[in-house]
Enzyme design. Sequence first.
Site, short mmCIF file in Angstrom:
data_model
loop_
_atom_site.label_atom_id
_atom_site.label_comp_id
_atom_site.label_asym_id
_atom_site.label_seq_id
_atom_site.Cartn_x
_atom_site.Cartn_y
_atom_site.Cartn_z
N ARG A 116 24.41 53.33 47.11
CA ARG A 116 25.75 53.94 46.97
C ARG A 116 26.84 53.18 47.72
O ARG A 116 27.89 53.73 48.03
CB ARG A 116 25.75 55.40 47.41
CG ARG A 116 24.83 56.27 46.58
CD ARG A 116 25.21 57.72 46.69
NE ARG A 116 24.45 58.51 45.74
CZ ARG A 116 23.28 59.07 46.02
NH1 ARG A 116 22.75 58.93 47.21
NH2 ARG A 116 22.66 59.76 45.11
N LYS A 138 38.08 44.14 42.03
CA LYS A 138 37.49 44.38 40.71
C LYS A 138 36.10 43.76 40.69
O LYS A 138 35.94 42.60 41.05
CB LYS A 138 38.35 43.77 39.60
CG LYS A 138 39.55 44.62 39.25
CD LYS A 138 40.26 44.10 38.00
CE LYS A 138 41.45 44.98 37.65
NZ LYS A 138 42.26 44.44 36.56
N GLU A 180 46.39 30.47 36.72
CA GLU A 180 46.59 31.80 37.33
C GLU A 180 47.65 31.71 38.43
O GLU A 180 48.40 32.65 38.66
CB GLU A 180 45.28 32.35 37.91
CG GLU A 180 44.26 32.79 36.86
CD GLU A 180 44.55 34.15 36.21
OE1 GLU A 180 45.57 34.80 36.53
OE2 GLU A 180 43.75 34.54 35.33
N LYS A 241 49.46 38.99 45.17
CA LYS A 241 48.46 39.86 44.54
C LYS A 241 48.08 40.99 45.50
O LYS A 241 47.94 42.14 45.10
CB LYS A 241 47.22 39.07 44.12
CG LYS A 241 46.22 39.99 43.44
CD LYS A 241 45.10 39.31 42.72
CE LYS A 241 44.22 40.39 42.09
NZ LYS A 241 43.02 39.88 41.49
N GLU A 251 44.87 50.12 39.23
CA GLU A 251 45.62 49.83 37.99
C GLU A 251 45.97 51.10 37.23
O GLU A 251 45.79 51.18 36.03
CB GLU A 251 44.78 48.88 37.11
CG GLU A 251 45.64 48.03 36.19
CD GLU A 251 44.86 46.91 35.51
OE1 GLU A 251 44.16 46.16 36.21
OE2 GLU A 251 44.95 46.82 34.29
N ARG A 256 49.76 46.92 38.85
CA ARG A 256 48.68 45.93 38.83
C ARG A 256 48.53 45.32 37.43
O ARG A 256 48.16 44.17 37.28
CB ARG A 256 47.36 46.58 39.28
CG ARG A 256 46.26 45.56 39.41
CD ARG A 256 45.04 46.07 40.16
NE ARG A 256 44.09 44.98 40.26
CZ ARG A 256 43.06 44.95 41.08
NH1 ARG A 256 42.84 45.96 41.90
NH2 ARG A 256 42.24 43.92 41.11
N ASN A 260 48.24 40.96 34.51
CA ASN A 260 47.62 40.53 33.25
C ASN A 260 48.60 39.78 32.35
O ASN A 260 48.35 39.62 31.16
CB ASN A 260 47.06 41.75 32.50
CG ASN A 260 45.89 42.35 33.26
OD1 ASN A 260 45.17 41.64 33.96
ND2 ASN A 260 45.73 43.66 33.15
N HIS A 263 47.48 37.65 29.44
CA HIS A 263 46.06 37.89 29.23
C HIS A 263 45.72 38.55 27.89
O HIS A 263 44.60 38.39 27.41
CB HIS A 263 45.47 38.71 30.38
CG HIS A 263 45.23 37.89 31.63
ND1 HIS A 263 46.26 37.29 32.32
CD2 HIS A 263 44.09 37.55 32.29
CE1 HIS A 263 45.76 36.63 33.36
NE2 HIS A 263 44.45 36.76 33.36
N HIS A 267 42.82 36.70 26.11
CA HIS A 267 41.52 37.30 25.78
C HIS A 267 41.23 37.14 24.30
O HIS A 267 40.09 36.86 23.90
CB HIS A 267 41.50 38.78 26.16
CG HIS A 267 41.47 39.01 27.63
ND1 HIS A 267 41.94 40.15 28.23
CD2 HIS A 267 41.03 38.21 28.66
CE1 HIS A 267 41.81 40.05 29.55
NE2 HIS A 267 41.26 38.88 29.82
N HIS A 280 39.15 29.99 31.08
CA HIS A 280 39.97 31.19 31.15
C HIS A 280 41.43 30.83 31.46
O HIS A 280 42.37 31.31 30.82
CB HIS A 280 39.41 32.14 32.20
CG HIS A 280 40.24 33.36 32.40
ND1 HIS A 280 40.43 34.30 31.40
CD2 HIS A 280 40.99 33.79 33.46
CE1 HIS A 280 41.24 35.24 31.84
NE2 HIS A 280 41.59 34.97 33.09
N1 GLY Z 1 42.75 39.87 37.50
C1 GLY Z 1 43.72 40.87 37.54
C2 GLY Z 1 43.46 41.91 38.56
O1 GLY Z 1 42.69 41.70 39.50
O2 GLY Z 1 43.99 42.97 38.44
#
Ligand code: GLY
Length: 382
Positions: A116, A138, A180, A241, A251, A256, A260, A263, A267, A280
């Site tokens: 956990r 993330k 990026e 960031k 997000e 946040r 993107n 993106h 994508h 990418h």
């Molecule tokens: N890669 C975008 C984020 O971490 O929100």
Amino acid sequence: MKKEYSFQFGRFPTRVIIQHELPPLEQIRENLTALGYRFSGYLLVCDEHTEVFARRIAGDAVCVLKSGEEEKTWPSIERILKLAKDRGLGRDGLFIGVGGGVVSDLSAFAASIYMRGARLCVVSTTLLGMADAAVGGKTGFDLFGIKNFAGTFFPARLVYMPLESLNTLPEYEWKSGMAEIIKTAVLDREEKPESPAYTGSFFSACLKLREGSPPGVFPNRLYALNPEGLFECITRSVEFKGRIVEADPEETGGKRALLNLGHTFAHALEASLGLGSVSHGEAVAWGLARSCELGFSIGITSEKQIGEIKEVLALYGYEIRTPHPLLKDIPSFMQALGGDKKKSSGQLSFIVPCETGAVIAKLGAGLPPDYLHIVEKIIENL
Ligand code: GLY
């Protein structure tokens, strides 16, 4: 050159340390102790490319995964969990992910579900990882053929960015990470006073970084060519960031999502060309150019801003023409865009550049009802 940041991502504090050298295990232990965390055992997670770094951090307890996006699957997670169990790690055990985005996402996900939630340190060794993946918590892996379909939010307690690891970075990884950084420079409109540490705007720092290199050719080995310039670009990306994720850690607040930028198009390009056909970052650069064009058609992005963004992308040698020379099947691209729509409960959204950075364009909030025709025209360059 060394810089440290402390962020609070929801309930998780994260310390980010940007320095030249790889941290030895003792430095990791000291920093975690200073932050109030002790760990009883540890497991290093890396891939074939970063094993050399992991073994320099600590010689034993290394889980070596195969390299590449194809390994970002549940069996890799199971392998990490099993090795952690075999080493007798408890909840206070430390997972140390050493590598780029794939390794950090996998090790962070494994740490987030191990008993956990165990301790996590990420040692980010690629430009893409430093500019984006390593900060913000993330985690995840690919499932049912969908990138990052399963995952959690689980920020590392400690993130290292050892710049010396960039010295052996392959060309495509440089190009992937730099896109990026340029994307973040488009979002970050803050003008810092010019000083030895800052070039003024982030955008001009990106331009200055490649000074002396021929236009249209990607300058590799940027750390050797211009260490201060690269350091500025990485620290500004982390700072920007970090601030955005502090304001909107999961997000949900609309901030946040701005990260993107480019993106949605990227994508769809990656999916329709097949994962791995372009990196990418190259897809993000191409997507950024398309976001500019969409922003212009709906009256948000100015011609001047498009010119500036496309100029920097072209100087770095990114492919920004449309249709993309590798894209033969535009209907499959449009179908892939539809896939992104499913991810956001039926509404396709695009982030488009504007004077203050970027805004989200959704149907009814910027996008006209016939926006798909506009998008198709942009892709086909009609
Ligand atoms: N890669 C975008 C984020 O971490 O929100």
